[in-house]
Design a protein around this motif. Structure first.
Motif, mmCIF file in Angstrom:
data_model
loop_
_atom_site.group_PDB
_atom_site.id
_atom_site.type_symbol
_atom_site.label_atom_id
_atom_site.label_comp_id
_atom_site.label_asym_id
_atom_site.label_seq_id
_atom_site.Cartn_x
_atom_site.Cartn_y
_atom_site.Cartn_z
ATOM 1 N N PHE A 231 -54.839 -23.661 2.429
ATOM 2 C CA PHE A 231 -55.044 -25.096 2.144
ATOM 3 C C PHE A 231 -53.726 -25.894 2.084
ATOM 4 N N MET A 232 -52.623 -25.192 2.253
ATOM 5 C CA MET A 232 -51.330 -25.910 2.283
ATOM 6 C C MET A 232 -50.782 -26.030 3.708
ATOM 7 N N GLU A 233 -51.229 -25.135 4.591
ATOM 8 C CA GLU A 233 -50.649 -25.074 5.937
ATOM 9 C C GLU A 233 -50.832 -26.388 6.700
ATOM 10 N N SER A 234 -49.737 -26.879 7.241
ATOM 11 C CA SER A 234 -49.695 -28.104 8.059
ATOM 12 C C SER A 234 -50.329 -29.313 7.371
ATOM 13 N N ASN A 235 -50.308 -29.304 6.064
ATOM 14 C CA ASN A 235 -50.861 -30.426 5.311
ATOM 15 C C ASN A 235 -49.726 -31.113 4.551
ATOM 16 N N ASN A 236 -49.470 -32.347 4.977
ATOM 17 C CA ASN A 236 -48.323 -33.094 4.455
ATOM 18 C C ASN A 236 -48.375 -33.347 2.950
ATOM 19 N N LEU A 237 -49.575 -33.244 2.403
ATOM 20 C CA LEU A 237 -49.749 -33.464 0.964
ATOM 21 C C LEU A 237 -48.809 -32.543 0.159
ATOM 22 N N TRP A 238 -48.571 -31.350 0.729
ATOM 23 C CA TRP A 238 -47.780 -30.346 0.005
ATOM 24 C C TRP A 238 -46.274 -30.521 0.196
ATOM 25 N N HIS A 239 -45.919 -31.661 0.770
ATOM 26 C CA HIS A 239 -44.502 -32.053 0.736
ATOM 27 C C HIS A 239 -44.203 -32.618 -0.663
ATOM 28 N N TYR A 240 -45.284 -33.083 -1.300
ATOM 29 C CA TYR A 240 -45.122 -33.782 -2.585
ATOM 30 C C TYR A 240 -45.755 -33.036 -3.765
ATOM 31 N N LYS A 241 -46.944 -32.520 -3.485
ATOM 32 C CA LYS A 241 -47.774 -31.962 -4.559
ATOM 33 C C LYS A 241 -47.314 -30.565 -4.988
ATOM 34 N N ASN A 242 -47.651 -30.192 -6.200
ATOM 35 C CA ASN A 242 -47.470 -28.796 -6.600
ATOM 36 C C ASN A 242 -48.826 -28.253 -7.021
ATOM 37 N N PRO A 243 -49.025 -26.938 -6.901
ATOM 38 C CA PRO A 243 -50.359 -26.408 -7.190
ATOM 39 C C PRO A 243 -50.669 -26.437 -8.689
ATOM 40 N N ASP A 244 -51.904 -26.830 -9.026
ATOM 41 C CA ASP A 244 -52.299 -26.715 -10.439
ATOM 42 C C ASP A 244 -52.672 -25.250 -10.697
ATOM 43 N N ASP A 245 -53.070 -24.915 -11.912
ATOM 44 C CA ASP A 245 -53.295 -23.506 -12.264
ATOM 45 C C ASP A 245 -54.384 -22.864 -11.397
ATOM 46 N N ARG A 246 -55.415 -23.625 -11.124
ATOM 47 C CA ARG A 246 -56.531 -23.084 -10.331
ATOM 48 C C ARG A 246 -56.071 -22.846 -8.877
ATOM 49 N N GLN A 247 -55.363 -23.807 -8.336
ATOM 50 C CA GLN A 247 -54.860 -23.660 -6.964
ATOM 51 C C GLN A 247 -53.840 -22.525 -6.870
ATOM 52 N N LEU A 248 -53.073 -22.362 -7.932
ATOM 53 C CA LEU A 248 -52.061 -21.286 -7.944
ATOM 54 C C LEU A 248 -52.746 -19.919 -7.826
ATOM 55 N N VAL A 249 -53.782 -19.723 -8.601
ATOM 56 C CA VAL A 249 -54.510 -18.436 -8.572
ATOM 57 C C VAL A 249 -55.049 -18.180 -7.172
ATOM 58 N N LYS A 250 -55.633 -19.217 -6.580
ATOM 59 C CA LYS A 250 -56.224 -19.103 -5.243
ATOM 60 C C LYS A 250 -55.137 -18.774 -4.205
ATOM 61 N N ALA A 251 -54.004 -19.482 -4.316
ATOM 62 C CA ALA A 251 -52.908 -19.297 -3.344
ATOM 63 C C ALA A 251 -52.320 -17.886 -3.445
ATOM 64 N N ILE A 252 -52.106 -17.432 -4.664
ATOM 65 C CA ILE A 252 -51.515 -16.090 -4.855
ATOM 66 C C ILE A 252 -52.466 -15.021 -4.316
ATOM 67 N N LYS A 253 -53.764 -15.236 -4.528
ATOM 68 C CA LYS A 253 -54.769 -14.282 -4.039
ATOM 69 C C LYS A 253 -54.674 -14.162 -2.505
#
Lengths: 260, 287
Positions: A231-253
Protein backbone atom coordinates in the motif's frame (compact mmCIF):
# COMPACT_ATOMS: atom_id res chain seq x y z
CA UNK A 1 19.35 -14.09 -3.10
CA UNK A 2 21.37 -15.46 -0.23
CA UNK A 3 19.75 -15.95 3.15
CA UNK A 4 22.00 -13.35 4.78
CA UNK A 5 21.13 -10.74 2.14
CA UNK A 6 17.42 -11.39 2.60
CA UNK A 7 17.68 -11.19 6.36
CA UNK A 8 19.54 -7.88 6.33
CA UNK A 9 17.29 -6.32 3.69
CA UNK A 10 14.30 -7.38 5.79
CA UNK A 11 15.81 -5.93 8.97
CA UNK A 12 16.61 -2.62 7.29
CA UNK A 13 13.08 -2.28 5.96
CA UNK A 14 11.45 -3.23 9.26
CA UNK A 15 13.55 -0.71 11.14
CA UNK A 16 12.68 2.01 8.62
CA UNK A 17 9.00 1.29 9.18
CA UNK A 18 9.25 1.08 12.95
CA UNK A 19 11.28 4.28 13.28
CA UNK A 20 9.06 6.19 10.90
CA UNK A 21 6.08 5.15 13.00
CA UNK A 22 7.84 5.95 16.27
CA UNK A 23 9.24 9.33 15.25
CA UNK A 24 6.23 10.25 13.08
CA UNK A 25 8.67 11.11 10.31
CA UNK A 26 8.07 11.50 6.60
CA UNK A 27 9.96 10.35 3.45
CA UNK A 28 9.38 6.67 4.10
CA UNK A 29 8.78 5.99 0.38
CA UNK A 30 12.14 7.54 -0.56
CA UNK A 31 13.86 5.54 2.17
CA UNK A 32 12.38 2.23 1.03
CA UNK A 33 13.34 2.76 -2.62
CA UNK A 34 17.10 2.82 -1.91
CA UNK A 35 17.42 -0.08 0.55
CA UNK A 36 19.10 -2.46 -1.92
CA UNK A 37 21.42 0.25 -3.31
CA UNK A 38 22.69 1.20 0.15
CA UNK A 39 22.94 -2.46 1.17
CA UNK A 40 25.09 -3.31 -1.85
CA UNK A 41 27.28 -0.25 -1.29
CA UNK A 42 27.90 -0.90 2.40
CA UNK A 43 28.09 -4.70 2.33
CA UNK A 44 29.65 -5.44 -1.08
CA UNK A 45 31.32 -2.43 -2.65
CA UNK A 46 32.66 0.36 -0.44
CA UNK A 47 36.26 0.06 0.71
CA UNK A 48 37.59 1.95 3.70
CA UNK A 49 39.33 4.52 1.52
CA UNK A 50 36.19 5.21 -0.56
CA UNK A 51 33.64 7.92 0.08
CA UNK A 52 29.85 7.83 -0.09
CA UNK A 53 27.51 10.81 -0.07
CA UNK A 54 23.77 10.43 0.24
CA UNK A 55 22.69 13.48 -1.73
CA UNK A 56 18.99 12.75 -1.29
CA UNK A 57 19.38 13.48 2.41
CA UNK A 58 15.67 13.09 3.13
CA UNK A 59 16.20 9.32 2.93
CA UNK A 60 18.40 9.53 6.04
CA UNK A 61 16.43 6.80 7.76
CA UNK A 62 17.50 4.27 5.16
CA UNK A 63 21.16 5.15 5.66
CA UNK A 64 20.92 5.06 9.46
CA UNK A 65 19.26 1.61 9.34
CA UNK A 66 22.01 0.37 7.00
CA UNK A 67 24.72 1.78 9.28
CA UNK A 68 23.04 -0.08 12.15
CA UNK A 69 23.18 -3.42 10.30
CA UNK A 70 26.81 -2.61 9.48
CA UNK A 71 27.33 -2.15 13.25
CA UNK A 72 28.49 1.43 12.85
CA UNK A 73 25.50 2.64 14.88
CA UNK A 74 24.23 0.75 17.90
CA UNK A 75 20.57 0.10 18.72
CA UNK A 76 20.36 2.88 21.27
CA UNK A 77 21.73 5.37 18.76
CA UNK A 78 19.45 4.16 15.96
CA UNK A 79 16.38 4.24 18.15
CA UNK A 80 17.12 7.83 19.17
CA UNK A 81 16.01 8.79 15.64
CA UNK A 82 13.78 11.83 15.73
CA UNK A 83 13.99 12.30 19.50
CA UNK A 84 14.44 15.82 20.80
CA UNK A 85 18.05 16.58 21.64
CA UNK A 86 19.61 13.72 19.65
CA UNK A 87 21.65 13.74 16.45
CA UNK A 88 19.66 11.48 14.16
CA UNK A 89 17.45 13.99 12.43
CA UNK A 90 15.29 13.34 9.40
CA UNK A 91 17.89 14.69 6.97
CA UNK A 92 21.24 13.00 6.98
CA UNK A 93 23.81 14.59 9.29
CA UNK A 94 27.60 14.39 9.40
CA UNK A 95 27.36 14.62 13.16
CA UNK A 96 26.27 10.96 13.06
CA UNK A 97 28.97 8.25 13.03
CA UNK A 98 29.64 6.88 9.56
CA UNK A 99 28.02 9.75 7.67
CA UNK A 100 30.34 11.50 5.24
CA UNK A 101 28.36 14.66 4.55
CA UNK A 102 25.15 16.41 5.62
CA UNK A 103 22.59 16.96 2.93
CA UNK A 104 18.92 17.82 2.84
CA UNK A 105 18.75 20.60 0.33
CA UNK A 106 18.84 18.90 -3.06
CA UNK A 107 21.59 19.52 -5.58
CA UNK A 108 24.42 19.71 -3.04
CA UNK A 109 25.78 16.16 -2.90
CA UNK A 110 27.08 15.81 -6.43
CA UNK A 111 29.22 18.99 -6.45
CA UNK A 112 30.79 17.94 -3.15
CA UNK A 113 31.43 14.43 -4.50
CA UNK A 114 32.96 15.92 -7.64
CA UNK A 115 35.30 18.01 -5.46
CA UNK A 116 36.43 14.89 -3.63
CA UNK A 117 36.89 12.92 -6.85
CA UNK A 118 38.83 15.80 -8.38
CA UNK A 119 41.13 15.90 -5.37
CA UNK A 120 41.83 12.13 -5.48
CA UNK A 121 42.47 12.30 -9.20
CA UNK A 122 44.78 15.31 -8.88
CA UNK A 123 46.88 13.30 -6.41
CA UNK A 124 46.77 10.10 -8.49
CA UNK A 125 45.02 8.31 -5.62
CA UNK A 126 42.68 5.42 -6.38
CA UNK A 127 39.92 6.25 -3.87
CA UNK A 128 36.45 6.11 -5.37
CA UNK A 129 33.62 8.50 -4.66
CA UNK A 130 30.02 7.27 -4.73
CA UNK A 131 27.03 9.57 -4.62
CA UNK A 132 23.35 8.68 -4.58
CA UNK A 133 21.00 11.27 -6.04
CA UNK A 134 17.23 11.39 -6.51
CA UNK A 135 15.36 11.88 -9.76
CA UNK A 136 13.73 15.04 -8.41
CA UNK A 137 17.26 16.26 -7.84
CA UNK A 138 17.75 16.35 -11.60
CA UNK A 139 15.58 19.49 -11.50
CA UNK A 140 18.46 21.26 -9.75
CA UNK A 141 20.82 23.24 -11.99
CA UNK A 142 23.77 22.56 -9.69
CA UNK A 143 23.48 18.81 -10.43
CA UNK A 144 23.97 19.48 -14.14
CA UNK A 145 26.72 22.02 -13.50
CA UNK A 146 28.74 19.44 -11.65
CA UNK A 147 28.00 16.69 -14.15
CA UNK A 148 29.44 18.92 -16.90
CA UNK A 149 32.56 19.47 -14.83
CA UNK A 150 32.98 15.79 -13.89
CA UNK A 151 32.76 14.72 -17.53
CA UNK A 152 35.08 17.46 -18.73
CA UNK A 153 37.70 16.33 -16.22
CA UNK A 154 37.18 12.62 -16.98
CA UNK A 155 36.50 11.77 -13.35
CA UNK A 156 36.33 8.00 -13.72
CA UNK A 157 36.67 7.63 -9.95
CA UNK A 158 33.18 9.10 -9.55
CA UNK A 159 30.13 6.84 -9.49
CA UNK A 160 26.72 8.49 -9.50
CA UNK A 161 23.67 6.39 -8.70
CA UNK A 162 20.27 7.76 -9.61
CA UNK A 163 17.37 6.50 -7.51
CA UNK A 164 14.93 6.54 -10.40
CA UNK A 165 11.72 5.98 -8.47
CA UNK A 166 9.85 8.31 -10.82
CA UNK A 167 7.95 10.18 -8.13
CA UNK A 168 8.93 13.48 -6.60
CA UNK A 169 7.40 15.62 -3.91
CA UNK A 170 4.22 16.71 -5.68
CA UNK A 171 3.67 13.77 -8.02
CA UNK A 172 5.07 11.76 -10.94
CA UNK A 173 8.39 13.17 -12.15
CA UNK A 174 7.32 13.33 -15.76
CA UNK A 175 4.20 15.34 -14.91
CA UNK A 176 6.26 17.93 -13.10
CA UNK A 177 9.48 18.39 -15.07
CA UNK A 178 9.96 15.84 -17.80
CA UNK A 179 13.34 14.13 -17.39
CA UNK A 180 13.22 11.43 -20.04
CA UNK A 181 15.20 10.44 -21.97
CA UNK A 182 17.55 10.46 -18.96
CA UNK A 183 20.02 7.98 -20.43
CA UNK A 184 20.49 9.96 -23.63
CA UNK A 185 20.83 13.23 -21.74
CA UNK A 186 23.51 11.93 -19.40
CA UNK A 187 25.33 10.18 -22.22
CA UNK A 188 25.34 13.43 -24.17
CA UNK A 189 27.03 15.10 -21.20
CA UNK A 190 29.80 12.53 -21.48
CA UNK A 191 29.27 9.96 -18.72
CA UNK A 192 29.17 6.17 -19.06
CA UNK A 193 25.54 5.35 -18.38
CA UNK A 194 24.22 2.01 -17.13
CA UNK A 195 20.71 0.98 -16.25
CA UNK A 196 19.55 -1.68 -13.82
CA UNK A 197 16.77 -2.82 -11.58
CA UNK A 198 17.60 -1.01 -8.35
CA UNK A 199 16.09 -3.75 -6.23
CA UNK A 200 18.12 -6.68 -7.64
CA UNK A 201 21.33 -6.81 -5.72
CA UNK A 202 23.18 -9.06 -8.18
CA UNK A 203 22.38 -6.62 -11.02
CA UNK A 204 23.54 -3.62 -8.98
CA UNK A 205 26.79 -5.37 -8.02
CA UNK A 206 27.43 -6.33 -11.64
CA UNK A 207 27.20 -2.73 -12.78
CA UNK A 208 29.33 -1.42 -9.92
CA UNK A 209 32.02 -3.89 -10.97
CA UNK A 210 32.13 -2.87 -14.63
CA UNK A 211 35.38 -1.00 -15.24
CA UNK A 212 35.08 2.37 -16.92
CA UNK A 213 37.88 4.64 -18.06
CA UNK A 214 38.01 8.38 -18.54
CA UNK A 215 34.35 8.94 -17.80
CA UNK A 216 32.26 9.18 -14.65
CA UNK A 217 29.95 6.21 -14.20
CA UNK A 218 26.25 7.04 -14.01
CA UNK A 219 23.90 4.27 -12.90
CA UNK A 220 20.19 4.68 -13.47
CA UNK A 221 18.72 2.40 -10.84
CA UNK A 222 15.06 1.82 -11.60
CA UNK A 223 13.32 1.63 -8.28
CA UNK A 224 9.88 1.72 -6.75
CA UNK A 225 9.05 4.34 -4.18
CA UNK A 226 7.87 2.60 -1.02
CA UNK A 227 9.29 -0.75 -2.23
CA UNK A 228 8.26 -3.76 -0.17
CA UNK A 229 4.95 -2.56 1.23
CA UNK A 230 2.03 -2.99 -1.18
CA UNK A 231 0.00 0.00 0.00
CA UNK A 232 3.03 2.30 -0.04
CA UNK A 233 4.50 1.34 -3.42
CA UNK A 234 4.40 4.16 -6.00
CA UNK A 235 2.02 6.11 -3.81
CA UNK A 236 3.09 9.70 -3.29
CA UNK A 237 1.16 9.90 -0.03
CA UNK A 238 4.09 8.10 1.61
CA UNK A 239 6.44 10.93 0.80
CA UNK A 240 4.71 12.67 3.70
CA UNK A 241 2.79 10.18 5.79
CA UNK A 242 4.08 7.77 8.40
CA UNK A 243 2.38 4.48 9.22
CA UNK A 244 0.06 4.37 12.22
CA UNK A 245 0.23 1.33 14.54
CA UNK A 246 -2.25 -0.70 12.50
CA UNK A 247 -0.51 0.06 9.21
CA UNK A 248 2.85 -0.72 10.80
CA UNK A 249 1.73 -4.23 11.77
CA UNK A 250 0.38 -4.83 8.27
CA UNK A 251 3.55 -3.50 6.60
CA UNK A 252 5.91 -5.55 8.76
CA UNK A 253 3.84 -8.67 8.08
CA UNK A 254 4.22 -8.12 4.34
CA UNK A 255 7.98 -7.53 4.61
CA UNK A 256 8.42 -10.68 6.67
CA UNK A 257 6.69 -12.75 4.00
CA UNK A 258 8.52 -11.14 1.06
CA UNK A 259 12.00 -11.38 2.58
CA UNK A 260 11.58 -14.75 4.28
CA UNK B 1 44.58 44.04 -4.61
CA UNK B 2 44.26 41.02 -6.89
CA UNK B 3 47.91 40.80 -7.82
CA UNK B 4 49.20 41.08 -4.27
CA UNK B 5 46.67 38.38 -3.35
CA UNK B 6 47.99 35.91 -5.92
CA UNK B 7 51.61 36.79 -5.18
CA UNK B 8 51.07 36.24 -1.46
CA UNK B 9 49.11 33.02 -2.05
CA UNK B 10 52.00 31.55 -4.05
CA UNK B 11 54.55 32.70 -1.50
CA UNK B 12 52.63 31.37 1.50
CA UNK B 13 51.66 28.00 -0.02
CA UNK B 14 54.38 26.22 1.93
CA UNK B 15 52.43 23.09 2.77
CA UNK B 16 51.25 23.01 -0.82
CA UNK B 17 47.78 21.83 0.05
CA UNK B 18 46.17 25.02 -1.19
CA UNK B 19 43.77 24.74 -4.11
CA UNK B 20 42.52 27.70 -6.11
CA UNK B 21 39.15 27.45 -7.83
CA UNK B 22 37.84 30.13 -10.13
CA UNK B 23 34.57 30.45 -12.00
CA UNK B 24 35.93 31.63 -15.31
CA UNK B 25 37.13 34.92 -13.85
CA UNK B 26 40.59 36.17 -12.93
CA UNK B 27 42.06 36.76 -16.38
CA UNK B 28 45.58 38.16 -16.13
CA UNK B 29 45.52 37.62 -12.37
CA UNK B 30 45.49 33.93 -11.47
CA UNK B 31 47.87 32.64 -14.16
CA UNK B 32 51.05 32.77 -12.01
CA UNK B 33 49.40 30.42 -9.48
CA UNK B 34 48.35 28.05 -12.25
CA UNK B 35 51.87 28.09 -13.67
CA UNK B 36 53.39 27.24 -10.32
CA UNK B 37 50.75 24.72 -9.20
CA UNK B 38 49.09 23.35 -12.33
CA UNK B 39 47.30 20.54 -10.49
CA UNK B 40 46.02 22.88 -7.81
CA UNK B 41 44.02 25.32 -9.89
CA UNK B 42 40.73 24.56 -11.61
CA UNK B 43 38.30 26.64 -13.57
CA UNK B 44 34.79 25.57 -12.59
CA UNK B 45 33.33 27.46 -15.52
CA UNK B 46 30.45 29.84 -15.01
CA UNK B 47 28.91 27.81 -12.21
CA UNK B 48 29.21 29.27 -8.75
CA UNK B 49 27.09 26.68 -6.97
CA UNK B 50 29.21 23.87 -8.32
CA UNK B 51 32.39 25.77 -7.52
CA UNK B 52 31.39 26.17 -3.86
CA UNK B 53 30.22 22.56 -3.54
CA UNK B 54 33.46 21.32 -5.08
CA UNK B 55 35.44 23.62 -2.82
CA UNK B 56 33.75 21.98 0.17
CA UNK B 57 34.52 18.55 -1.28
CA UNK B 58 38.21 19.31 -1.82
CA UNK B 59 38.47 20.99 1.58
CA UNK B 60 36.87 17.95 3.26
CA UNK B 61 39.94 15.96 2.19
CA UNK B 62 42.26 18.10 4.35
CA UNK B 63 43.01 20.88 1.90
CA UNK B 64 42.56 24.63 2.06
CA UNK B 65 40.57 25.93 -0.90
CA UNK B 66 40.40 29.49 -2.18
CA UNK B 67 37.28 30.02 -4.31
CA UNK B 68 37.75 33.16 -6.36
CA UNK B 69 35.16 35.32 -8.11
CA UNK B 70 33.61 38.77 -8.32
CA UNK B 71 31.83 39.81 -5.10
CA UNK B 72 28.23 39.14 -5.96
CA UNK B 73 28.91 35.81 -7.69
CA UNK B 74 30.88 34.18 -4.91
CA UNK B 75 28.31 35.13 -2.29
CA UNK B 76 24.64 35.48 -3.19
CA UNK B 77 24.63 33.16 -6.20
CA UNK B 78 25.78 30.24 -4.07
CA UNK B 79 24.65 31.32 -0.61
CA UNK B 80 23.17 27.94 0.27
CA UNK B 81 26.32 26.05 -0.69
CA UNK B 82 28.24 28.40 1.59
CA UNK B 83 25.73 27.89 4.38
CA UNK B 84 25.31 24.12 4.22
CA UNK B 85 28.46 22.74 2.63
CA UNK B 86 31.14 25.11 3.91
CA UNK B 87 29.95 26.84 7.05
CA UNK B 88 27.92 24.00 8.59
CA UNK B 89 30.70 21.49 7.96
CA UNK B 90 33.25 24.05 9.20
CA UNK B 91 35.51 23.44 6.21
CA UNK B 92 38.59 25.48 5.34
CA UNK B 93 37.34 27.31 2.28
CA UNK B 94 38.27 30.94 1.80
CA UNK B 95 35.71 32.58 -0.43
CA UNK B 96 37.45 35.35 -2.32
CA UNK B 97 35.45 38.23 -3.65
CA UNK B 98 36.94 40.87 -5.88
CA UNK B 99 35.37 44.28 -6.42
CA UNK B 100 34.30 45.28 -2.94
CA UNK B 101 31.63 47.96 -2.74
CA UNK B 102 31.36 49.91 -5.97
CA UNK B 103 34.64 48.54 -7.33
CA UNK B 104 33.00 47.48 -10.58
CA UNK B 105 31.21 50.83 -10.81
CA UNK B 106 30.68 50.93 -14.56
CA UNK B 107 29.55 47.32 -14.80
CA UNK B 108 26.41 48.26 -12.97
CA UNK B 109 24.09 47.04 -10.26
CA UNK B 110 24.63 43.31 -10.93
CA UNK B 111 28.34 43.62 -10.19
CA UNK B 112 28.23 45.80 -7.09
CA UNK B 113 29.03 44.21 -3.73
CA UNK B 114 27.13 46.31 -1.23
CA UNK B 115 25.26 43.63 0.73
CA UNK B 116 27.88 40.90 0.97
CA UNK B 117 28.95 41.63 4.57
CA UNK B 118 25.29 41.23 5.54
CA UNK B 119 25.19 37.73 4.11
CA UNK B 120 28.64 36.55 5.10
CA UNK B 121 28.58 37.79 8.66
CA UNK B 122 25.37 35.90 9.33
CA UNK B 123 27.16 32.53 9.15
CA UNK B 124 28.40 30.89 12.33
CA UNK B 125 31.93 29.98 11.38
CA UNK B 126 32.92 32.38 8.65
CA UNK B 127 35.63 34.85 9.49
CA UNK B 128 35.65 38.04 7.44
CA UNK B 129 38.97 39.20 6.03
CA UNK B 130 38.61 42.72 4.75
CA UNK B 131 42.09 44.13 4.20
CA UNK B 132 42.51 47.82 3.48
CA UNK B 133 45.98 47.92 1.96
CA UNK B 134 48.64 45.63 0.49
CA UNK B 135 50.28 44.82 3.82
CA UNK B 136 46.91 43.87 5.26
CA UNK B 137 46.20 41.56 2.31
CA UNK B 138 49.45 39.76 2.98
CA UNK B 139 48.96 39.77 6.76
CA UNK B 140 45.38 38.48 6.51
CA UNK B 141 46.47 35.68 4.18
CA UNK B 142 49.30 34.79 6.49
CA UNK B 143 46.78 34.36 9.30
CA UNK B 144 44.23 32.36 7.34
CA UNK B 145 46.78 30.03 5.76
CA UNK B 146 48.19 29.31 9.19
CA UNK B 147 44.69 28.90 10.62
CA UNK B 148 42.55 27.44 7.79
CA UNK B 149 38.84 27.84 8.43
CA UNK B 150 35.69 29.01 6.66
CA UNK B 151 36.40 32.58 5.66
CA UNK B 152 35.50 35.43 3.35
CA UNK B 153 38.25 37.51 1.78
CA UNK B 154 36.94 40.76 0.34
CA UNK B 155 39.32 42.54 -2.02
CA UNK B 156 39.32 45.86 -3.79
CA UNK B 157 39.42 45.46 -7.56
CA UNK B 158 41.98 48.21 -8.02
CA UNK B 159 45.61 47.73 -7.22
CA UNK B 160 46.33 49.42 -3.94
CA UNK B 161 49.01 52.09 -4.08
CA UNK B 162 50.09 51.62 -0.48
CA UNK B 163 53.65 50.65 0.19
CA UNK B 164 53.97 46.92 0.83
CA UNK B 165 55.72 45.91 4.01
CA UNK B 166 56.23 42.21 4.54
CA UNK B 167 53.76 42.18 7.37
CA UNK B 168 53.28 39.71 10.16
CA UNK B 169 50.00 37.82 10.48
CA UNK B 170 47.00 39.97 11.33
CA UNK B 171 45.04 38.92 14.39
CA UNK B 172 41.27 38.48 14.23
CA UNK B 173 39.31 41.17 16.03
CA UNK B 174 42.35 43.42 16.55
CA UNK B 175 42.44 47.01 15.32
CA UNK B 176 45.51 48.42 13.57
CA UNK B 177 46.53 52.07 13.60
CA UNK B 178 46.64 53.90 10.28
CA UNK B 179 46.90 57.49 11.57
CA UNK B 180 47.92 58.79 14.98
CA UNK B 181 45.51 61.50 16.16
CA UNK B 182 43.05 62.02 18.99
CA UNK B 183 43.46 59.49 21.81
CA UNK B 184 39.76 59.14 22.65
CA UNK B 185 38.04 59.66 19.31
CA UNK B 186 38.70 57.38 16.38
CA UNK B 187 37.68 56.54 12.87
CA UNK B 188 37.43 52.79 12.31
CA UNK B 189 37.58 51.36 8.81
CA UNK B 190 37.43 47.96 7.22
CA UNK B 191 38.47 47.28 3.64
CA UNK B 192 39.75 49.82 1.19
CA UNK B 193 38.22 52.99 2.56
CA UNK B 194 41.33 54.15 4.38
CA UNK B 195 41.88 57.03 1.93
CA UNK B 196 38.28 58.17 2.39
CA UNK B 197 38.83 58.11 6.15
CA UNK B 198 41.92 60.28 5.77
CA UNK B 199 40.04 62.77 3.59
CA UNK B 200 37.08 63.01 5.96
CA UNK B 201 39.27 63.32 9.06
CA UNK B 202 39.03 67.08 9.54
CA UNK B 203 39.17 66.83 13.34
CA UNK B 204 42.36 64.77 13.40
CA UNK B 205 40.90 61.68 15.01
CA UNK B 206 43.07 58.58 15.12
CA UNK B 207 42.31 56.19 12.27
CA UNK B 208 42.28 52.45 12.79
CA UNK B 209 41.63 49.53 10.48
CA UNK B 210 39.91 46.29 11.47
CA UNK B 211 40.98 43.82 8.77
CA UNK B 212 39.70 40.55 10.32
CA UNK B 213 36.36 40.32 12.10
CA UNK B 214 33.21 38.27 12.32
CA UNK B 215 30.78 36.58 14.64
CA UNK B 216 33.54 35.03 16.72
CA UNK B 217 35.59 38.20 17.27
CA UNK B 218 32.96 40.47 18.81
CA UNK B 219 34.30 40.14 22.35
CA UNK B 220 37.87 40.77 21.29
CA UNK B 221 36.89 43.84 19.25
CA UNK B 222 34.75 45.19 22.08
CA UNK B 223 37.81 45.05 24.33
CA UNK B 224 39.78 46.97 21.74
CA UNK B 225 37.13 49.63 21.21
CA UNK B 226 35.57 50.22 24.64
CA UNK B 227 38.25 52.73 25.67
CA UNK B 228 37.30 55.20 22.93
CA UNK B 229 34.60 57.79 23.63
CA UNK B 230 33.65 58.22 20.03
CA UNK B 231 33.94 55.78 17.12
CA UNK B 232 33.10 56.71 13.56
CA UNK B 233 32.90 53.67 11.30
CA UNK B 234 33.45 53.92 7.55
CA UNK B 235 32.68 51.22 5.01
CA UNK B 236 31.93 50.70 1.31
CA UNK B 237 28.77 48.72 2.08
CA UNK B 238 25.19 49.50 3.06
CA UNK B 239 24.47 50.27 6.69
CA UNK B 240 21.94 47.47 7.17
CA UNK B 241 23.80 44.43 8.52
CA UNK B 242 27.08 45.97 7.43
CA UNK B 243 30.31 46.68 9.26
CA UNK B 244 29.11 49.69 11.26
CA UNK B 245 26.08 47.85 12.52
CA UNK B 246 28.35 44.92 13.43
CA UNK B 247 30.41 47.33 15.58
CA UNK B 248 27.19 48.46 17.26
CA UNK B 249 26.34 44.83 17.95
CA UNK B 250 29.70 44.42 19.69
CA UNK B 251 28.47 46.98 22.24
CA UNK B 252 24.91 45.69 22.52
CA UNK B 253 23.89 44.36 25.94
CA UNK B 254 27.00 45.85 27.55
CA UNK B 255 27.36 48.70 30.04
CA UNK B 256 29.35 50.85 27.62
CA UNK B 257 27.74 54.01 26.30
CA UNK B 258 30.30 54.99 23.66
CA UNK B 259 29.12 57.21 20.83
CA UNK B 260 29.08 55.34 17.55
CA UNK B 261 28.46 57.02 14.21
CA UNK B 262 28.19 54.95 11.01
CA UNK B 263 29.19 56.19 7.58
CA UNK B 264 28.32 54.01 4.64
CA UNK B 265 27.09 53.83 1.06
CA UNK B 266 23.67 55.47 0.52
CA UNK B 267 21.02 52.80 0.91
CA UNK B 268 19.61 53.27 -2.58
CA UNK B 269 19.33 51.14 -5.68
CA UNK B 270 22.41 52.38 -7.48
CA UNK B 271 21.69 51.99 -11.16
CA UNK B 272 23.54 55.01 -12.51
CA UNK B 273 26.32 54.69 -15.02
CA UNK B 274 29.50 55.72 -13.30
CA UNK B 275 33.09 54.90 -12.52
CA UNK B 276 33.93 53.84 -9.01
CA UNK B 277 35.21 57.33 -8.13
CA UNK B 278 32.11 58.98 -9.57
CA UNK B 279 29.73 56.65 -7.75
CA UNK B 280 31.68 56.89 -4.50
CA UNK B 281 31.53 60.69 -4.69
CA UNK B 282 27.79 60.55 -5.28
CA UNK B 283 26.78 57.71 -2.97
CA UNK B 284 29.80 57.02 -0.76
CA UNK B 285 30.45 57.96 2.89
CA UNK B 286 30.47 61.70 3.50
CA UNK B 287 31.79 64.04 6.18
Amino acid sequence: MKQKDLRLLKNIRINILKLSNKAKSSHIGSSLSIVEILYVLYFKILKKKDRFILSKGHAALSLYCTLFEKKILNKKELYSFGHNGTKLMAHVSHKVKGVEFSTGSLGHGLPVAVGKALFFKSKNLNNKVYVLISDGELNEGSTWESLLFACHHSLDNLIIILDNNKIQSMGPVNNIIKLEPIKKKIQAFGASVFKCNGHKIDKIIKIFNIKNKNKPKFIIADTIKGKGVSFMESNNLWHYKNPDDRQLVKAIKEIKIKYA
Amino acid sequence: MRKIFIKSLIELNKKKNIYLLINDLGFNVVEPFQKKFPKKMYNAGVSEQNMMGMSAGIASEKNHVFAYSIGNFSTFRCAEQIRNDIDYHNLPVTIVSVGSGLGYGNLGYTHHALQDFALMRSFHNILILSPGNNSEVHGALKYIIKNPQPSYLRLDKDENKSEFRNSSAIKPGKIYKIFNGDKKKIILTTGSVQNIAKKLNKNKYSIYSLPIWGKKTKKKTLNELKKYDKIITIEDHFNDAGFGSWVRECFSNTKYKNTIINKYIDQKVINHVGSKSYLMKKFGPKG
